[in-house]
Design an enzyme around this catalytic site. Structure first.
Site, PDB file in Angstrom:
ATOM      1  N   SER A  16       0.814  -1.212   0.000  1.00 26.92           N
ATOM      2  CA  SER A  16       0.000   0.000   0.000  1.00 26.92           C
ATOM      3  C   SER A  16       0.849   1.264   0.000  1.00 26.92           C
ATOM      4  O   SER A  16       0.595   2.201  -0.760  1.00 26.92           O
ATOM      5  CB  SER A  16      -0.932  -0.001   1.213  1.00 26.92           C
ATOM      6  OG  SER A  16      -1.827  -1.099   1.148  1.00 26.92           O
ATOM      7  N   GLU A  36       8.846  -5.918  -6.921  1.00 31.56           N
ATOM      8  CA  GLU A  36       8.012  -6.693  -6.008  1.00 31.56           C
ATOM      9  C   GLU A  36       8.239  -8.177  -6.295  1.00 31.56           C
ATOM     10  O   GLU A  36       7.956  -8.649  -7.398  1.00 31.56           O
ATOM     11  CB  GLU A  36       6.542  -6.333  -6.186  1.00 31.56           C
ATOM     12  CG  GLU A  36       5.580  -7.213  -5.408  1.00 31.56           C
ATOM     13  CD  GLU A  36       5.882  -7.266  -3.918  1.00 31.56           C
ATOM     14  OE1 GLU A  36       6.134  -8.391  -3.416  1.00 31.56           O
ATOM     15  OE2 GLU A  36       5.893  -6.204  -3.268  1.00 31.56           O
ATOM     16  N   CYS A  44      -1.845  -5.964   2.943  1.00 33.40           N
ATOM     17  CA  CYS A  44      -3.247  -5.578   3.094  1.00 33.40           C
ATOM     18  C   CYS A  44      -4.136  -6.222   2.030  1.00 33.40           C
ATOM     19  O   CYS A  44      -5.154  -6.818   2.336  1.00 33.40           O
ATOM     20  CB  CYS A  44      -3.382  -4.062   3.040  1.00 33.40           C
ATOM     21  SG  CYS A  44      -5.100  -3.501   3.174  1.00 33.40           S
ATOM     22  N   CYS A  49      -5.756  -7.187   5.567  1.00 30.85           N
ATOM     23  CA  CYS A  49      -7.037  -6.596   5.938  1.00 30.85           C
ATOM     24  C   CYS A  49      -8.148  -6.807   4.917  1.00 30.85           C
ATOM     25  O   CYS A  49      -9.303  -6.976   5.292  1.00 30.85           O
ATOM     26  CB  CYS A  49      -6.864  -5.112   6.232  1.00 30.85           C
ATOM     27  SG  CYS A  49      -5.646  -4.258   5.248  1.00 30.85           S
ATOM     28  N   LYS A  52      -9.237 -10.603   4.900  1.00 29.69           N
ATOM     29  CA  LYS A  52      -9.750 -10.867   6.247  1.00 29.69           C
ATOM     30  C   LYS A  52     -11.140 -10.260   6.421  1.00 29.69           C
ATOM     31  O   LYS A  52     -12.036 -10.897   6.985  1.00 29.69           O
ATOM     32  CB  LYS A  52      -8.797 -10.291   7.284  1.00 29.69           C
ATOM     33  CG  LYS A  52      -9.295 -10.406   8.718  1.00 29.69           C
ATOM     34  CD  LYS A  52      -8.679  -9.338   9.584  1.00 29.69           C
ATOM     35  CE  LYS A  52      -9.140  -7.960   9.171  1.00 29.69           C
ATOM     36  NZ  LYS A  52      -8.381  -6.874   9.839  1.00 29.69           N
ATOM     37  N   TYR A 100      -4.210  -2.853  -8.949  1.00 28.31           N
ATOM     38  CA  TYR A 100      -3.027  -2.160  -8.430  1.00 28.31           C
ATOM     39  C   TYR A 100      -1.947  -2.092  -9.503  1.00 28.31           C
ATOM     40  O   TYR A 100      -1.313  -1.044  -9.703  1.00 28.31           O
ATOM     41  CB  TYR A 100      -2.490  -2.879  -7.193  1.00 28.31           C
ATOM     42  CG  TYR A 100      -3.058  -2.361  -5.893  1.00 28.31           C
ATOM     43  CD1 TYR A 100      -2.248  -1.734  -4.960  1.00 28.31           C
ATOM     44  CD2 TYR A 100      -4.419  -2.509  -5.586  1.00 28.31           C
ATOM     45  CE1 TYR A 100      -2.764  -1.262  -3.758  1.00 28.31           C
ATOM     46  CE2 TYR A 100      -4.943  -2.045  -4.393  1.00 28.31           C
ATOM     47  CZ  TYR A 100      -4.106  -1.418  -3.487  1.00 28.31           C
ATOM     48  OH  TYR A 100      -4.627  -0.950  -2.311  1.00 28.31           O
ATOM     49  N   ALA A 116      14.686  -7.301  -5.137  1.00 30.65           N
ATOM     50  CA  ALA A 116      15.710  -6.285  -5.367  1.00 30.65           C
ATOM     51  C   ALA A 116      16.457  -6.033  -4.070  1.00 30.65           C
ATOM     52  O   ALA A 116      15.904  -6.177  -2.975  1.00 30.65           O
ATOM     53  CB  ALA A 116      15.081  -4.988  -5.867  1.00 30.65           C
ATOM     54  N   TYR A 179      -5.065  -7.884  17.814  1.00 32.66           N
ATOM     55  CA  TYR A 179      -6.230  -7.796  16.936  1.00 32.66           C
ATOM     56  C   TYR A 179      -6.304  -8.964  15.957  1.00 32.66           C
ATOM     57  O   TYR A 179      -7.394  -9.470  15.651  1.00 32.66           O
ATOM     58  CB  TYR A 179      -6.267  -6.450  16.208  1.00 32.66           C
ATOM     59  CG  TYR A 179      -5.243  -6.262  15.115  1.00 32.66           C
ATOM     60  CD1 TYR A 179      -5.540  -6.543  13.788  1.00 32.66           C
ATOM     61  CD2 TYR A 179      -3.968  -5.779  15.407  1.00 32.66           C
ATOM     62  CE1 TYR A 179      -4.609  -6.360  12.781  1.00 32.66           C
ATOM     63  CE2 TYR A 179      -3.033  -5.599  14.400  1.00 32.66           C
ATOM     64  CZ  TYR A 179      -3.354  -5.887  13.097  1.00 32.66           C
ATOM     65  OH  TYR A 179      -2.427  -5.714  12.104  1.00 32.66           O
ATOM     66  N   GLU A 183      -9.531 -11.342  15.863  1.00 27.57           N
ATOM     67  CA  GLU A 183     -10.319 -11.336  14.630  1.00 27.57           C
ATOM     68  C   GLU A 183     -10.488 -12.744  14.076  1.00 27.57           C
ATOM     69  O   GLU A 183     -11.602 -13.163  13.734  1.00 27.57           O
ATOM     70  CB  GLU A 183      -9.654 -10.423  13.598  1.00 27.57           C
ATOM     71  CG  GLU A 183      -9.802  -8.956  13.931  1.00 27.57           C
ATOM     72  CD  GLU A 183      -9.024  -8.041  13.007  1.00 27.57           C
ATOM     73  OE1 GLU A 183      -9.329  -6.832  12.964  1.00 27.57           O
ATOM     74  OE2 GLU A 183      -8.103  -8.516  12.311  1.00 27.57           O
ATOM     75  N   ARG A 200       0.233 -15.083  26.270  1.00 30.73           N
ATOM     76  CA  ARG A 200       1.338 -15.125  27.238  1.00 30.73           C
ATOM     77  C   ARG A 200       1.139 -14.145  28.388  1.00 30.73           C
ATOM     78  O   ARG A 200       1.823 -14.246  29.405  1.00 30.73           O
ATOM     79  CB  ARG A 200       2.662 -14.857  26.533  1.00 30.73           C
ATOM     80  CG  ARG A 200       2.719 -13.554  25.780  1.00 30.73           C
ATOM     81  CD  ARG A 200       3.918 -13.507  24.859  1.00 30.73           C
ATOM     82  NE  ARG A 200       3.846 -12.385  23.932  1.00 30.73           N
ATOM     83  CZ  ARG A 200       4.644 -12.239  22.884  1.00 30.73           C
ATOM     84  NH1 ARG A 200       5.569 -13.152  22.632  1.00 30.73           N
ATOM     85  NH2 ARG A 200       4.523 -11.205  22.079  1.00 30.73           N
ATOM     86  N   ARG A 206      -4.197  -5.048  24.527  1.00 31.91           N
ATOM     87  CA  ARG A 206      -3.723  -4.193  25.611  1.00 31.91           C
ATOM     88  C   ARG A 206      -3.702  -2.700  25.279  1.00 31.91           C
ATOM     89  O   ARG A 206      -3.712  -1.873  26.185  1.00 31.91           O
ATOM     90  CB  ARG A 206      -2.341  -4.632  26.092  1.00 31.91           C
ATOM     91  CG  ARG A 206      -1.243  -4.553  25.044  1.00 31.91           C
ATOM     92  CD  ARG A 206       0.090  -4.988  25.635  1.00 31.91           C
ATOM     93  NE  ARG A 206       1.161  -4.935  24.657  1.00 31.91           N
ATOM     94  CZ  ARG A 206       1.490  -5.924  23.856  1.00 31.91           C
ATOM     95  NH1 ARG A 206       0.801  -7.058  23.901  1.00 31.91           N
ATOM     96  NH2 ARG A 206       2.483  -5.802  22.990  1.00 31.91           N
ATOM     97  N   GLY A 264       2.623 -11.214  16.895  1.00 29.66           N
ATOM     98  CA  GLY A 264       3.371 -10.031  16.487  1.00 29.66           C
ATOM     99  C   GLY A 264       3.932 -10.162  15.086  1.00 29.66           C
ATOM    100  O   GLY A 264       3.853 -11.222  14.455  1.00 29.66           O
ATOM    101  N   GLU A 444     -26.517   7.416  17.380  1.00 32.19           N
ATOM    102  CA  GLU A 444     -27.077   8.559  18.101  1.00 32.19           C
ATOM    103  C   GLU A 444     -26.623   8.590  19.558  1.00 32.19           C
ATOM    104  O   GLU A 444     -26.663   9.643  20.213  1.00 32.19           O
ATOM    105  CB  GLU A 444     -28.607   8.544  18.034  1.00 32.19           C
ATOM    106  CG  GLU A 444     -29.270   7.430  18.808  1.00 32.19           C
ATOM    107  CD  GLU A 444     -30.789   7.473  18.714  1.00 32.19           C
ATOM    108  OE1 GLU A 444     -31.370   8.517  19.067  1.00 32.19           O
ATOM    109  OE2 GLU A 444     -31.380   6.473  18.272  1.00 32.19           O
TER     110      GLU A 444
END
Length: 450
Positions: A16, A36, A44, A49, A52, A100, A116, A179, A183, A200, A206, A264, A444
């Site tokens: 992105s 690439e 993403c 994302c 997912k 893209y 590269a 997350y 998810e 853990r 958190r 992570g 509201e």
């Protein structure tokens, strides 16, 4: 621009951030190339994302089809086909990848579909052996899931592989409390898998407000998701029937059909040749940059997750835009403001947040006001579902300014996008009070806090 180089900009990584920077730089008149090694679109679009969220949509139907009966619908013969959803999602990912690539092509950006690395000042060498030069180099290689090392760790999967499973596991263990873990726990649970989260620490999510964390934990447990806290992997052993015997600290050995690690992510900086030209790296391997995304080497910049600032796709896009405008545009140099960034967890139900949590505000500001609405959405009432939503507004008592909004409930991320503008603009509680509510809606509640 610079005749002594092959390109004005060479971008390594077409995610992105890299795509946005390359496209904008080219629009400013720069001669641009992108390398690439995998697929255009990055984490993403290809394995993050976007696919997912498509799975999240698919998972929502599990409860919607049950709730539909309370709204007068009779649905017979319902069943779920994982392979059909998986393949539809991957087909759309391929479609987006093409778009893209088309965007880069329309801006005359040269695409090298290979790895590269930087081999000298202003010099890049491609996997094919071709060497090119560029006035500026942008590293936008993102990050990858971290897989801890322990006996049997080769048997785990990550979020990368979760999109391509041949079949849904009957029992799945998800390691992590962030997350991604929550998810996918929601997704697999709605698809009928028996889900257990092993963390853990004793806290999920958190960085989010404690009230929202607690509410999601309660709801998740009611939905049947199990939680094991303060535990880590000791070993995984693959058994003759293909199941995995998992030993966690403080727990009896337990069998699962799949183990997913979401503990992570680490920056993709290995093998890029950064050490060749002296680019400074941080303790976690991240590229150290200044406010303008410049590295320790004047002609090399970096954006996105490889820098370990705010690891969110929209942030990477903004960083790429700011870099391209500042270096190649006619205007003044500017930096991205990384404060007050809204975020969401597409759990079941989803969480959305912007600004300070209640704890952060108390520690930072001292005197604050907290407004809260704990309610059952109308749809849940009709459906006989006891799941409650929770909205919180944190206000600086000294000036009435809203410094944080936190929500858990249906469509919370959609509602938060507009609310985040108000917090970023430093509006006050009085500004919200003066706004007429749209009734009946969940949103509201934000203008009805008392």
């Amino acid at each position: 621009m610079a005749d002594e180089y092959d390109y004005d900009l060479f971008t390594i990584g077409a995610g992105s951030g890299g795509v946005r920077a390359s496209r904008v730089a080219a629009a400013h008149g720069a001669k641009v190339a992108v390398a690439e090694e995998y697929r255009v679109g990055g984490t993403c679009v290809i394995r993050g994302c976007v696919p997912k969220k498509m799975l999240v949509y698919g998972a929502h139907f599990a409860e919607d089809l049950v709730d539909a009966q309370h709204f007068g619908w009779t649905i017979e013969g319902k069943r779920f086909d994982w392979a059909a959803l998986r393949d539809h999602v991957q087909n759309d990912v391929t479609r987006l990848e093409g778009l893209y690539g088309q965007t880069l092509g329309n801006h005359n950006v040269t695409i090298f579909a290979e790895r590269a690395m930087i081999t000298g000042p202003h010099e890049i060498t491609l996997a094919s052996g071709k060497t090119v030069t560029a006035k500026y180099i942008l590293v936008a290689t993102g990050a990858r899931p971290l897989v801890p090392e322990f006996p049997g760790s080769e048997h785990v999967i990550t979020s990368n592989e979760a999109f391509h499973l041949e079949a849904l596991p009957r029992r799945i263990l998800i390691a992590g409390g962030g997350y991604i873990a929550n998810e996918f726990a929601g997704i697999f649970n709605e698809f009928g898998c028996k889900v257990t989260i092993a963390n853990r620490s004793d806290t999920i999510l958190r960085s989010y407000d404690a009230s929202l964390r607690d509410r999601l934990l309660q709801i998740s447990m009611v939905k049947g998701i199990g939680f094991l806290f303060n535990t880590e992997f000791e070993s995984i052993e693959k058994q003759d029937d293909g199941s995995l015997l998992v030993k966690l600290t403080g727990q009896d050995p337990c069998e699962y059909d799949a183990v997913m690690v979401a503990t992570g992510r680490v920056p993709n900086t290995e093998g890029l040749g950064l050490e060749t030209v002296g680019v400074e790296l941080g303790k976690k391997g991240e590229i150290v940059v200044d406010a303008f995304s410049k590295t320790s080497v004047d002609h090399i910049y970096a954006v996105g997750d490889v820098t370990d600032r705010v690891q969110l796709t929209p942030v990477a896009i903004r960083e790429g835009q700011a870099f391209a405008d500042s270096v190649f545009g006619p205007g003044e140099t500017y930096a991205v403001d990384h404060s007050c960034v809204p975020s969401a967890v597409f759990s079941h139900p989803p969480i959305a947040a912007v600004g300070m949590t209640e704890s952060e505000a108390r520690n930072s500001l001292g005197n604050i006001k907290v407004y809260q609405s704990d309610f059952r959405p109308m749809k849940n009432v009709v459906a006989g579902r006891n799941e409650r939503s929770l909205y919180k507004m944190i206000v600086d008592a000294a000036n009435d300014r809203i410094v944080g909004i936190h929500m858990i409930g249906p469509e919370a991320p959609e509602i938060m996008q507009a609310a985040a503008i108000a917090v970023k603009a430093k509006l006050t509680k009085a500004d919200f009070d003066a706004t007429v509510a749209i009734h009946p809606t969940m949103a509201e509640e934000l203008v009805l806090f008392k």
